[in-house]
Design a protein around this motif. Sequence first.
Motif, PDB file in Angstrom:
ATOM      1  N   VAL A   1       0.818  -1.316   0.024  1.00 29.26           N
ATOM      2  CA  VAL A   1      -0.113   0.007  -0.006  1.00 29.26           C
ATOM      3  C   VAL A   1       0.955   1.200  -0.037  1.00 29.26           C
ATOM      4  O   VAL A   1       0.463   2.110  -0.796  1.00 29.26           O
ATOM      5  N   SER A   2       2.000   1.076   0.997  1.00 28.96           N
ATOM      6  CA  SER A   2       2.859   2.540   0.612  1.00 28.96           C
ATOM      7  C   SER A   2       3.497   2.653  -0.705  1.00 28.96           C
ATOM      8  O   SER A   2       4.021   3.919  -0.741  1.00 28.96           O
ATOM      9  N   ARG A   3       3.597   1.467  -1.203  1.00 26.64           N
ATOM     10  CA  ARG A   3       4.205   1.910  -2.504  1.00 26.64           C
ATOM     11  C   ARG A   3       3.319   2.218  -3.750  1.00 26.64           C
ATOM     12  O   ARG A   3       3.443   2.329  -4.806  1.00 26.64           O
ATOM     13  N   GLY A   4       2.076   2.285  -3.111  1.00 23.60           N
ATOM     14  CA  GLY A   4       0.967   2.709  -4.173  1.00 23.60           C
ATOM     15  C   GLY A   4       0.058   1.568  -4.877  1.00 23.60           C
ATOM     16  O   GLY A   4      -0.506   1.873  -5.943  1.00 23.60           O
ATOM     17  N   VAL A   5       0.324   0.194  -4.530  1.00 23.17           N
ATOM     18  CA  VAL A   5      -0.211  -0.508  -5.130  1.00 23.17           C
ATOM     19  C   VAL A   5      -1.545  -0.844  -4.239  1.00 23.17           C
ATOM     20  O   VAL A   5      -1.737  -0.494  -2.924  1.00 23.17           O
ATOM     21  N   GLN A   6      -2.934  -1.160  -4.920  1.00 22.06           N
ATOM     22  CA  GLN A   6      -4.051  -1.161  -4.484  1.00 22.06           C
ATOM     23  C   GLN A   6      -4.410  -2.532  -4.163  1.00 22.06           C
ATOM     24  O   GLN A   6      -4.046  -3.371  -5.051  1.00 22.06           O
ATOM     25  N   PHE A   7      -5.581  -2.696  -3.680  1.00 19.31           N
ATOM     26  CA  PHE A   7      -6.362  -4.241  -3.437  1.00 19.31           C
ATOM     27  C   PHE A   7      -7.771  -3.976  -3.684  1.00 19.31           C
ATOM     28  O   PHE A   7      -8.526  -3.114  -3.273  1.00 19.31           O
ATOM     29  N   ALA A   8      -8.159  -4.981  -4.522  1.00 21.56           N
ATOM     30  CA  ALA A   8      -9.548  -5.141  -5.011  1.00 21.56           C
ATOM     31  C   ALA A   8     -10.169  -6.396  -4.349  1.00 21.56           C
ATOM     32  O   ALA A   8      -9.747  -7.535  -4.938  1.00 21.56           O
ATOM     33  N   PRO A   9     -10.748  -6.377  -3.370  1.00 23.18           N
ATOM     34  CA  PRO A   9     -11.471  -7.778  -2.664  1.00 23.18           C
ATOM     35  C   PRO A   9     -12.710  -8.421  -3.441  1.00 23.18           C
ATOM     36  O   PRO A   9     -13.418  -7.533  -3.944  1.00 23.18           O
ATOM     37  N   ILE A  10     -12.550  -9.658  -3.685  1.00 21.39           N
ATOM     38  CA  ILE A  10     -13.499 -10.371  -4.468  1.00 21.39           C
ATOM     39  C   ILE A  10     -13.940 -11.662  -3.489  1.00 21.39           C
ATOM     40  O   ILE A  10     -12.926 -12.027  -2.521  1.00 21.39           O
ATOM     41  N   THR A  11     -14.901 -12.409  -3.954  1.00 18.06           N
ATOM     42  CA  THR A  11     -14.844 -13.778  -3.071  1.00 18.06           C
ATOM     43  C   THR A  11     -15.245 -14.902  -4.131  1.00 18.06           C
ATOM     44  O   THR A  11     -16.391 -14.644  -5.107  1.00 18.06           O
ATOM     45  N   LEU A  12     -14.604 -15.864  -4.143  1.00 17.72           N
ATOM     46  CA  LEU A  12     -14.890 -17.086  -4.747  1.00 17.72           C
ATOM     47  C   LEU A  12     -14.713 -18.235  -3.793  1.00 17.72           C
ATOM     48  O   LEU A  12     -13.747 -18.547  -3.264  1.00 17.72           O
TER      49      LEU A  12
END
Length: 360
Positions: free
Chosen positions: A204-215
């Motif tokens: 996150v500090s490097r500017g990478v984002q996260f998108a949660p999904i569910t399977l």
Amino acid sequence: MTLALRVPEELLAQVPAEQRGRGRDRSSVRLLVSRGTEVAHRRFAELPDVLRAGDLLVVNTSPTLAAAVDGRLGHARVVVHFSTRGDDGRWAVELREPDGRGTTRRHAGGPAGAVVALPGGVRLVQEEPVAAGSERLWWARVSGDVPALLRAHGRPIRYSYTRRDQPLSAYQTVFALPYADGAGSAEMPSAARPFTERIVARLVSRGVQFAPITLHTGVASAESHEPPYGERFAVPEASARLINAAKAGDGRVIAVGTTAVRAVESAVGDDGAVRAAGGWTDLVVTPEPGVRVVDGLLTGLHEPEASHLLMLEAVAGREAVSRTYEAALRGLYLWHEFGDVHLILPEEAPHAERCSGNCT
């Protein structure tokens, strides 16, 4: 896709990384990075150095269930693997039998109407095969509350290449969330296993984002290698927006695990945009028609006969997958859910080379 190689037994990860070294994300876990046919050997702790600002990691929030329960079919001991709960309340189940080493092997099963006695007086009645022509998974009626049964009497599913039973915590990822209805995965979405809160914070500090999904994954017995059955999935609206924004900008959409690929590619519209979606998906990602959204993939190392290799080929191409797996064998990487991981990135110039002027 089937690879013409053999994985020696000593390269099958028998215990979790933290029992081999200093932790899930440190020197114990290696990271094989491939861009086309080019391969680099890293450590998973270096993942924040490999990704760049604007990249989006799609992560599966499904928790792992203690989905294996001992029972009796007549006078025979069996182990029931609970796979997936159907819309009608039935469960897709697989019967296994103990092999004397704390693990299980395929059970011949019983006919429709076969009754399995489970702990606490719970009864399971097989009704019909899940898929025509295959009697590995059956739809079954269960007389009791299955999530409560699993919490009280279940243990994680494991296969013979692992050394011993592990606590359920060894099969949970840092992204796993509890679901009010007790839903979860029969087997761990294992590509995310090396992540820790420390690694997530660095990303996150490097500017990478996260998108949660569910399977919610069903059982995937290592000796079967058939395509996956239908599974429940959900792509939230907020994650769909993040994915579309990354595609519209300079970011790369990188799925953490084959489950994330299946969910995202199931939510793509005819116009190529991802929209909030949920329900059941029977999508099997193969080179034809390929992937429409995912640019890269972080995944474990799969058996040479595994159907998941078709998904890897859809993302990276046949030659790239073949060369990468040969490099993994030469480099003595570890296979399966407790093993090392493979990051597939698209072929492109590094960020510094694409910049003009002052790059940040």
